[in-house]
Design a protein around this motif. Structure first.
Motif, short mmCIF file in Angstrom:
data_model
loop_
_atom_site.label_atom_id
_atom_site.label_comp_id
_atom_site.label_asym_id
_atom_site.label_seq_id
_atom_site.Cartn_x
_atom_site.Cartn_y
_atom_site.Cartn_z
N GLU A 1 49.08 43.54 14.15
CA GLU A 1 50.12 42.76 13.46
C GLU A 1 50.72 41.65 14.32
O GLU A 1 50.90 40.52 13.83
CB GLU A 1 51.22 43.72 13.00
CG GLU A 1 52.44 43.02 12.41
CD GLU A 1 53.60 43.99 12.20
OE1 GLU A 1 53.50 44.83 11.30
OE2 GLU A 1 54.60 43.90 12.95
N ARG B 1 48.05 52.29 2.62
CA ARG B 1 48.28 51.56 3.88
C ARG B 1 46.95 51.16 4.53
O ARG B 1 46.79 50.05 5.03
CB ARG B 1 49.09 52.46 4.81
CG ARG B 1 49.80 51.74 5.92
CD ARG B 1 50.93 52.59 6.47
NE ARG B 1 51.49 51.91 7.61
CZ ARG B 1 51.03 52.07 8.84
NH1 ARG B 1 50.03 52.92 9.06
NH2 ARG B 1 51.56 51.41 9.85
N THR C 1 59.72 53.48 7.75
CA THR C 1 58.86 52.85 8.75
C THR C 1 57.82 53.87 9.19
O THR C 1 58.02 54.62 10.14
CB THR C 1 59.71 52.38 9.95
OG1 THR C 1 60.77 51.55 9.46
CG2 THR C 1 58.86 51.59 10.94
N TRP D 1 51.01 38.08 12.31
CA TRP D 1 52.22 37.97 11.49
C TRP D 1 53.00 36.74 11.94
O TRP D 1 53.32 36.60 13.11
CB TRP D 1 53.06 39.24 11.65
CG TRP D 1 54.22 39.37 10.71
CD1 TRP D 1 54.32 38.85 9.46
CD2 TRP D 1 55.42 40.10 10.95
NE1 TRP D 1 55.52 39.22 8.89
CE2 TRP D 1 56.22 39.98 9.78
CE3 TRP D 1 55.91 40.86 12.02
CZ2 TRP D 1 57.48 40.58 9.66
CZ3 TRP D 1 57.15 41.45 11.90
CH2 TRP D 1 57.92 41.31 10.74
N ILE E 1 50.79 42.27 5.56
CA ILE E 1 51.39 42.90 6.75
C ILE E 1 52.73 43.56 6.40
O ILE E 1 53.00 44.71 6.77
CB ILE E 1 51.57 41.84 7.85
CG1 ILE E 1 50.21 41.46 8.46
CG2 ILE E 1 52.53 42.32 8.93
CD1 ILE E 1 50.25 40.27 9.38
N GLU E 2 53.54 42.85 5.67
CA GLU E 2 54.87 43.37 5.36
C GLU E 2 54.81 44.52 4.37
O GLU E 2 55.65 45.43 4.41
CB GLU E 2 55.76 42.23 4.87
CG GLU E 2 56.07 41.24 6.00
CD GLU E 2 56.70 39.95 5.54
OE1 GLU E 2 57.21 39.91 4.40
OE2 GLU E 2 56.68 38.96 6.30
N TYR F 1 45.41 47.31 5.32
CA TYR F 1 44.86 46.81 6.59
C TYR F 1 43.41 46.37 6.45
O TYR F 1 42.95 45.49 7.18
CB TYR F 1 45.05 47.85 7.69
CG TYR F 1 46.46 47.82 8.24
CD1 TYR F 1 46.98 46.65 8.78
CD2 TYR F 1 47.28 48.93 8.17
CE1 TYR F 1 48.28 46.60 9.26
CE2 TYR F 1 48.59 48.89 8.65
CZ TYR F 1 49.08 47.71 9.18
OH TYR F 1 50.37 47.65 9.65
N ARG G 1 59.65 44.83 16.29
CA ARG G 1 58.98 44.82 14.99
C ARG G 1 59.10 46.18 14.31
O ARG G 1 59.45 46.27 13.13
CB ARG G 1 57.51 44.46 15.17
CG ARG G 1 57.28 43.02 15.60
CD ARG G 1 55.80 42.72 15.75
NE ARG G 1 55.15 43.43 16.85
CZ ARG G 1 54.35 44.46 16.69
NH1 ARG G 1 54.04 44.90 15.49
NH2 ARG G 1 53.81 45.06 17.76
N VAL G 2 58.81 47.26 15.08
CA VAL G 2 58.81 48.59 14.48
C VAL G 2 60.20 48.96 13.96
O VAL G 2 60.33 49.56 12.89
CB VAL G 2 58.33 49.63 15.52
CG1 VAL G 2 58.54 51.05 15.00
CG2 VAL G 2 56.85 49.41 15.85
N ASP H 1 47.37 52.27 15.69
CA ASP H 1 47.71 51.79 14.35
C ASP H 1 47.75 50.26 14.40
O ASP H 1 48.34 49.68 15.32
CB ASP H 1 49.09 52.35 13.97
CG ASP H 1 49.45 52.07 12.52
OD1 ASP H 1 49.62 53.03 11.77
OD2 ASP H 1 49.58 50.88 12.16
N GLN I 1 49.53 48.22 12.96
CA GLN I 1 50.87 47.65 13.00
C GLN I 1 51.35 47.44 14.43
O GLN I 1 52.11 46.51 14.71
CB GLN I 1 51.86 48.55 12.24
CG GLN I 1 53.25 47.92 12.11
CD GLN I 1 54.19 48.74 11.26
OE1 GLN I 1 53.75 49.63 10.53
NE2 GLN I 1 55.48 48.46 11.35
N GLN J 1 53.96 47.62 6.43
CA GLN J 1 55.03 48.09 7.31
C GLN J 1 55.86 49.21 6.68
O GLN J 1 56.37 50.07 7.39
CB GLN J 1 55.95 46.91 7.66
CG GLN J 1 55.34 45.90 8.60
CD GLN J 1 56.19 44.65 8.75
OE1 GLN J 1 57.13 44.42 7.99
NE2 GLN J 1 55.86 43.82 9.74
#
Length: 565
Positions: free
Chosen positions: A468, A509, A188, A472, A497-498, A513, A164-165, A462, A464, A501
């Motif tokens: 996530e 950011r 990212t 997601w 979510i996107e 969230y 994902r990252v 985090d 993410q 990212q």
């Protein structure tokens, strides 16, 4: 921005020559994660349990030698940590493998295989200088070829975090044997939080190239670059590691041997700690009653330190494909039926607090309590079930439901029993199912063959990284544990979510969230019950075990036994 990183602890003296420089000319991303995370861990007001606390972390007076017998529970299902990131697996492999970075108790990066990491101002290029004179345990040199191979073949295809990252990773270059350049199609911001041993695993190219990676024979007899060498895994008994005498830090590790004993019975673990058969157990290794008793023994200590990066939430996971649990009113009823305050007091002995959403309050920069709540109200629960079309029948039940609790020990079984009684009180006939970890994982995350499961997840530093994957829709991956298994798919949640990212502005950011927490707490694809407050128990003369962002991921290179204590 140039920052010199390193713990203000025992590392300073020996790591002056291996200072990690994180050069960032623009404040994007990392600030929203590492620097502004605000993770503080520590004690919660009102906690009343016995707690002695460890001796201070230090290497002053440290001597080589000694064997440490620890426990890991439950037994890891596999050591293929690049596929299955279970906490028991992390506990073991983090001693065998090093990552590019590690993170300290303050969550700041610490160098392991990477000496420096530089992110370009536009966030699209990551330059990594690798440490020289690092060997794999079979004597082969560690080089940029291993990182390039892992990034291209493991991160992008198998690793649950890296997949994902690094979804926008477009090119990996190795200009020389100790340099790596990652090119990203989109910025990212979270990347610097995800270069640790599990999030961005580095495997030996010479043992994995051209093989069936998920079934490579070295998955369960791993060859790493970490301070300890894998020697033996006797299933049901122990996993034995020994000191790597060619580790990249001269003189480390201090311990000669490290053995993880498999002790499924919680009373057996308490006895083993009390008698000295084991000297280390973390992540709530014993019952809360035994914890308070053992903490009073002069040879042992109980501590909640070492979990600043391990903010976790226990949740109920409804299978939304199920016609009953796919009904939002049913999920709302379940949320109202469980008395979370009573649960944390009676089952978890106060070592927990009710959750208000998917992000733990420990992750203070990203946490918001401004989400929809479901206070304990059995009348409200019953009314919702009636509205959902499930009135009580003549036998008093509305419907039957299976609940598969995570088989991580007695606390989780008793949590399942608590939930079972709560739901029976509103007319839901629950059958509590105890499965072995392999079967439970397959049912929940591979076959989706369950109705209601309970498990827990780590937020990490985090959302993410840890939140996530649970919400997601694109993170759903059959067979990959602790990814979206409920079948939740929300265009609204995906949009947020996107956006997060690739959002370079830390404040925006965080706002994204906050928005996500409100959406998913409203939709209840997971019913978040409580946040953990973890503790560990170990021999009082064991030093440096809390010098980590996460007990379960410390490599133990600097852990030593103090003969004077």
């Amino acid at each position: 921005m140039t920052a010199t990183q390193g713990p203000a602890t025992s590392h300073d003296a020996q790591d002056d020559d291996i200072t990690l420089e994180l050069r960032r000319r623009q404040l994007f991303g990392m600030t929203g994660a590492l620097l502004a995370t605000g993770l503080v861990g520590g004690l919660w007001p009102g906690a009343a349990q016995a707690e002695i606390g460890s001796l201070p972390n230090t290497e002053q007076g440290a001597q080589r030698g000694g064997s440490l017998d620890a426990t890991v529970h439950p037994e890891p299902p596999t050591l293929a940590f690049f596929i299955n990131t279970s906490t028991p697996g992390r506990t073991v492999v983090s001693k065998i493998f090093d990552g590019l970075l590690d993170y300290g108790p303050d969550l700041k990066p610490r160098p392991q295989l990477a000496e420096s990491v530089e992110v370009s101002p536009d966030g699209l290029t990551v330059r990594i200088k690798l440490r020289k004179n690092v060997l794999w345990h079979d004597g082969k040199p560690f080089t940029s070829a291993d990182v390039k191979f892992s990034a291209e073949n493991v991160w992008k295809q198998y690793a649950p975090f890296a997949r994902r990252v690094f979804q926008h990773l477009s090119k990996v270059e190795a200009p020389d044997s100790h340099s790596i350049v990652l090119t990203l199609a989109k910025p990212t911001p979270v990347v610097l939080n995800a270069l640790d041993v599990v999030a961005a695993p580095i495997l030996p190219k010479h043992l994995y190239e051209g093989t069936d990676i998920p079934n490579n024979p070295y998955n369960n007899k791993p060859v790493g670059t970490g301070p300890f060498v894998f020697k033996e895994w006797s299933r049901g008994s122990h996993i034995a590691l020994e000191r790597f005498d060619k580790y990249w830090v001269p003189g480390l590790p201090y311990l000669d041997k490290l053995t993880f004993k498999i002790i499924p019975d919680v009373a057996g673990r308490a006895t083993a700690l009390e008698t000295g058969a084991i000297q280390y157990g973390e992540r709530n290794p014993v019952t809360f009653a035994d914890a308070d008793r053992l903490a009073k023994l002069p040879q042992l200590t109980l501590d909640t330190a070492g979990y600043n990066g391990f903010a976790t939430v226990l949740w109920l996971l409804p299978n939304l494909r199920d016609p009953i649990l796919g009904n939002l009113k049913v999920r709302q009823a379940i949320a109202h039926a469980v008395n979370k305050d009573l649960l944390v007091k009676t089952v978890w002995g106060g070592y927990a607090r009710p959750a208000t959403g998917p992000v733990a309050s420990q992750v203070s920069s990203f946490y918001t309590k401004d989400t929809q709540q479901y206070p304990f109200d059995t009348q409200k629960a019953q009314a919702l079930l009636d509205e959902a079309g499930y009135p009580k029948k003549a036998d008093g039940w509305r419907f039957k439901l299976n609940h598969d609790f995570i088989p991580f020990g007695d606390d989780y079984r008793r949590t399942g029993e608590f939930v079972r009684q709560a739901l029976r009180a509103v007319g839901i006939d629950v059958t509590l199912r105890a499965l072995d970890l392999a079967t439970w994982s397959k049912n929940v995350f591979a076959d989706y063959n369950y109705q209601l499961a309970s498990s827990w997840g780590v937020n990490w530093s985090d959302p993410q990284l840890g939140v996530e994957p649970l919400y997601w829709s694109k993170s759903e991956s059959k067979g990959t544990p602790w990814t979206n298994a409920s079948g939740y798919a929300s265009a609204e949640a995906d949009r947020v979510i996107e956006a997060a990212q690739t959002e370079p502005d830390p404040a925006k950011r965080v706002a994204l969230y906050h928005e996500l927490q409100k959406i998913v707490q409203r939709d209840l694809s997971q019913i978040n019950l409580f946040e953990f407050r973890w503790f560990g128990i170990w021999a009082r003369n064991l030093r440096n075990v809390t010098d980590s962002f996460n007990h379960s991921q410390s490599n133990f290179a600097r852990v030593w036994l103090d003969a004077k204590r």
